[in-house]
Structures are given as C-alpha cells and as structure tokens.
Design a protein around this motif. Sequence first.
Motif, PDB file in Angstrom:
ATOM      1  N   PRO A 291     -22.280  -5.763  -1.462  1.00 34.16           N
ATOM      2  CA  PRO A 291     -21.789  -6.477  -0.330  1.00 34.16           C
ATOM      3  C   PRO A 291     -22.632  -6.594   0.720  1.00 34.16           C
ATOM      4  N   ASN A 292     -23.796  -6.115   0.740  1.00 38.08           N
ATOM      5  CA  ASN A 292     -24.720  -6.266   1.879  1.00 38.08           C
ATOM      6  C   ASN A 292     -25.558  -7.578   1.475  1.00 38.08           C
ATOM      7  N   LEU A 293     -25.801  -7.751   0.257  1.00 35.68           N
ATOM      8  CA  LEU A 293     -26.311  -8.929  -0.165  1.00 35.68           C
ATOM      9  C   LEU A 293     -25.661 -10.175   0.319  1.00 35.68           C
ATOM     10  N   PHE A 294     -24.238 -10.290   0.108  1.00 34.13           N
ATOM     11  CA  PHE A 294     -23.503 -11.378   0.728  1.00 34.13           C
ATOM     12  C   PHE A 294     -23.628 -11.596   2.240  1.00 34.13           C
ATOM     13  N   ARG A 295     -23.666 -10.083   2.845  1.00 34.16           N
ATOM     14  CA  ARG A 295     -23.939 -10.405   4.579  1.00 34.16           C
ATOM     15  C   ARG A 295     -25.068 -11.125   4.728  1.00 34.16           C
ATOM     16  N   ARG A 296     -26.312 -10.813   4.156  1.00 29.55           N
ATOM     17  CA  ARG A 296     -27.265 -11.253   4.320  1.00 29.55           C
ATOM     18  C   ARG A 296     -27.288 -12.864   4.036  1.00 29.55           C
TER      19      ARG A 296
END
Length: 540
Positions: free
Chosen positions: A48-53
């Motif tokens: 999910p952090n990938l998509f945040r970035r």
Amino acid sequence: MNLFGKFATVGGATLLSRVFGFGREMMMASALGVGPVADAFNLAFRFPNLFRRLFAEGAFNAAFIPLFARSLESDGEGGAKRFASEIFSTLFVVLTTLTVLAMIFMPTLVRTIIAPGLAVCVDTVDTGRQAISCETRFDLTVTLSRIMFPYLACMSLMAMVSGILNAFRRFFAAAVAPTLLNIILIAVLLYAHWVGADTVTIGHLMSWGVLAAGVSQLALVVAAMRLAGFSVALGVPRWTQNLKRLLILAGPAALIGGITQINLFVGQAIASFKPGAVSILQYADRPYQLPLGMVGVAIGVVLLPELARALKAGHLREAQHTQNRSLEFALFLTLPAAVALFLIPEPIIRVIYERGAFDPTATPAVASVLGLYALGLPAFVLIKVFSPGFFAREDTKTPMRATLVSAVANTVLSFVLFQFYAEQGIALATTLAGWLNAGLLFLGLWRRGLWEIDRALVKRGALVLLASLAMGALLLVELHLLSDWLVPAAGLHRQLAALAFLVASAMAVYFACTVLFGAVDRSMLMKLAKGRRGRAKAAE
C-alpha cells in the motif's frame, strides 16, 4: 511566492514528516530489530505504501492537474467541480472493489508478488523473544497486509484531493498530511512499550495504526479543500472523455513518478528470500529518504504547475529558466547529501538505530546499503526534475519508455547481484537503475529541444560538485580524528556529539564554499535575507 519559496513550503512540510519518520523508524528498530516480525510488517506495508508514493507524491497530479486546470479555465469552477466529481466517484468504486478482492486473495498476492521468498522458506527464525516458523511468518504477513491494504484506497483518494489543492496553489496541507502517519505510529509504539507487548502484537498494533493514519490523512486534505471553497460530490461513475484522458495520462505517470518505490518494492520482494534482508533495506531507506523527500517531492509537486502555466501562456523562455533553476536547486542540495551519506553511513546508522532489539552486528549491514543508496540520491531527484518537462506537455509515453527500461534493468540486476552480494546487490541495482532512468529522461528532453542548458547551470553545477568534494575531504579527515568517539564503546552521548559535529562542520564548510566559489546566486540569497528581515519587522 516565487519558485524557491514554493519549494521551501513543500520541502519544509515534507521535512517535518521525514523527521517524525526518523523517530518512528528509531522506535521500530528498538522494538523489533532486524527480525521476522519487522520483515513481515515492512513487506505488508510496502505494497500500500507503494501506491501512496505513486499517487500522493506527484504522479497522480502529473495527470490530473493539467486536465483540472484546463477544465477550470475553460468551464469555470462549476465545470471543474463536475470533472472532479466524475473522477472521485470512479476512483471510489474502483478502489473499493480492488480492496475487497485484494483482501480475499491476499495469500496469493503475498506468495506471488509481495514476498515470494516466504513461500519457499524452510527455516525457523528466533526473534530474540520468541521463535517464529516460516509458516507463521507467511501467515503474519498475510494478516498484516489485509489490515493495511485499505490504506491504499485512502491514499489514492487523498492524491486526487491533493491535486485539487495544488491546482489552487495550496501546497501545505497535502505536503504535511503524511506527518499524521508517523505521529500515529509513534503513539502506537509508545503504547506498546508501556504495556510490554511482544513483537507479534506490536506488528498488529502498528498495522491498525497505518489504517487509522490513512483515514486521518484523507480527512485532513478534504477539510483543507472545503476551506479553500471547493468540494466534490460522490455519484454514479460514468465513462466520459475526461476519465478516458485521465487514465491515458495517469497510468504512465504513476509508473514514471513512482520508479523509486517500484525499484524498492522489487528489491524487497527479492530480499524476502533472505531472513532480515527486508528490514535491512527498510532501515537504510529512511535516512536516504530524508533528502530525497525534502527536495525531490518539493520539486515534483511545485515544478509541474509552474511549467504547465508557462507553456500554456506561450512563455517558452520562462519555462526553460524554470527547468534550469529547478535542476540547479536539486544539485545544490542533493550532491552534498549524497557525499555525506556515502562517507559516514555507519555513524549515522549506529546513532539512529543501535539500541534495544537492534543488534550492533546489524549496523554494518544497514550502513553498507545506505552508502550504496546514497550514490543514487542525485539520480532520483533528477528524475523529479526531468519528468515534469514531459508531463506539462501531456506527453507520458516518452518517459514511460525510459522508466520501463529502468525497471527491467533494476529487476534483472537485483536478481543477479542478490546472488553475490545479498541486500547490498539490491541497493546497487536500485542506484544503477536510477541513473539509467535519469539519463534517458534528460536525453529525451534534450534531443527534442525541450531543454536548453544555460551557462549559469553549467557553472554553478560544477562549483557545487567542487564544494561537495571539499566537504567530503573534510569529513574524511574528521572521521579519522574522531574515530574514538564514533564507536559503541564511547557511549551514545559521545557518538551523538561527534556525529552532530561532523554534520554541522560539513554543512558550514559546504555552504561557505558555495558562496565563496559563486555556486549560488548571491543576489537570490540577499533577496531571501531581506525578505526574512522584512517579515520579522512586520511581525514586530
């Protein structure tokens, strides 16, 4: 507010988030160390952090802002509101469906994409407090991934609202929102320490904290949008020309803008084959992300709207000037940071992490990875400078090709180098891929005549490099002189004092050299100083 003032606004807010992120990582390292629970949390959070970035740090804006600005200009605020509502409604339905499906099929996602190494794991790892079998590590990663996956939906919706705020030149709320994640996780870790929770419980608590942070961040930017006098309505999704155009632009833009995170995600997936390697990469990533976030995100967020306005108005000379000054600003801050992180990674890692469950034997491993990441720092900031030159012209195909070449090179290099150098090989692959991507983007702009390097940039860039090397020479001398103060036996207070001296003296020498050599625009420094004095007098 001038260009550098806008960089400072976004960069300052991002710096605040990164400082709290340091605190979070320090506490997490003390609580979990380099172990299977830390690996499980980092693997689960990376997706999910990938998509945040990808979305929150400029990629979605690269597609959304030009279309939203065009709608605002041609159709007025009412038309822009209809356009934004169409996008918001579609995003909401798609993300909700994606979240439900992902939570159902999470074991398959973990086994094939997030952490394939856990599927072939055959050992049992001792965390220092309890032994965890590979089957348990796999199940824990699945559980934590399910808890945190809705964070992806929150961040994607937040990205769109942030794009609206950025289009109205309101940068601060979206830039400061990530700080909530770090504040909430710090509070969770403090609570876990207070109750004496074991490592597995800490992993669960932190995962719920991530979800709470996602909801809070979305609420913050929505409130900021309403205060700006704008709102969106949730309706039935419809396939429109606006949506089609956004998807055509957003897909490549997300890939291009998130190349750093994509490379890190690929690296962590490969690192899952070695226990502890995921945590080593994550801990090394935090110090490296401080300058990358402060400079790269600020440039990525501010440069695109400025370029788009200049090009739409036909001010080509202004656009060229903006691009060159942005590159100058990026080199001015990232070259010395790269030199410092490459030369003194071990003292930095020791002071930040070496306590609690973070064993001293892990420090050299994390430091070596940080040193290799540092070599790629300028490249990843340059990507943020070069990409808007394409996005502002609504060209995403050219940079997408460069990014795909870079991503393939990173994957191949990571697989090959991991066999010989473990996590260090992954860090080296990430760095090489970053420079390849930056080089291809620049060549694309230069060959099409979209970037003309002016003499001021060449002169100041060379002088910044010279000042950075002078600073590096000083650091090498000071490392030798302070060697007795930079070892664990000296105690934390002496290590901290020595590191603070290294950083302060390096900064002083670097900035003195840049002014002495003429590596910075002295008239700009005078204007900034006068501006600060003027604001101080006004405050009185």
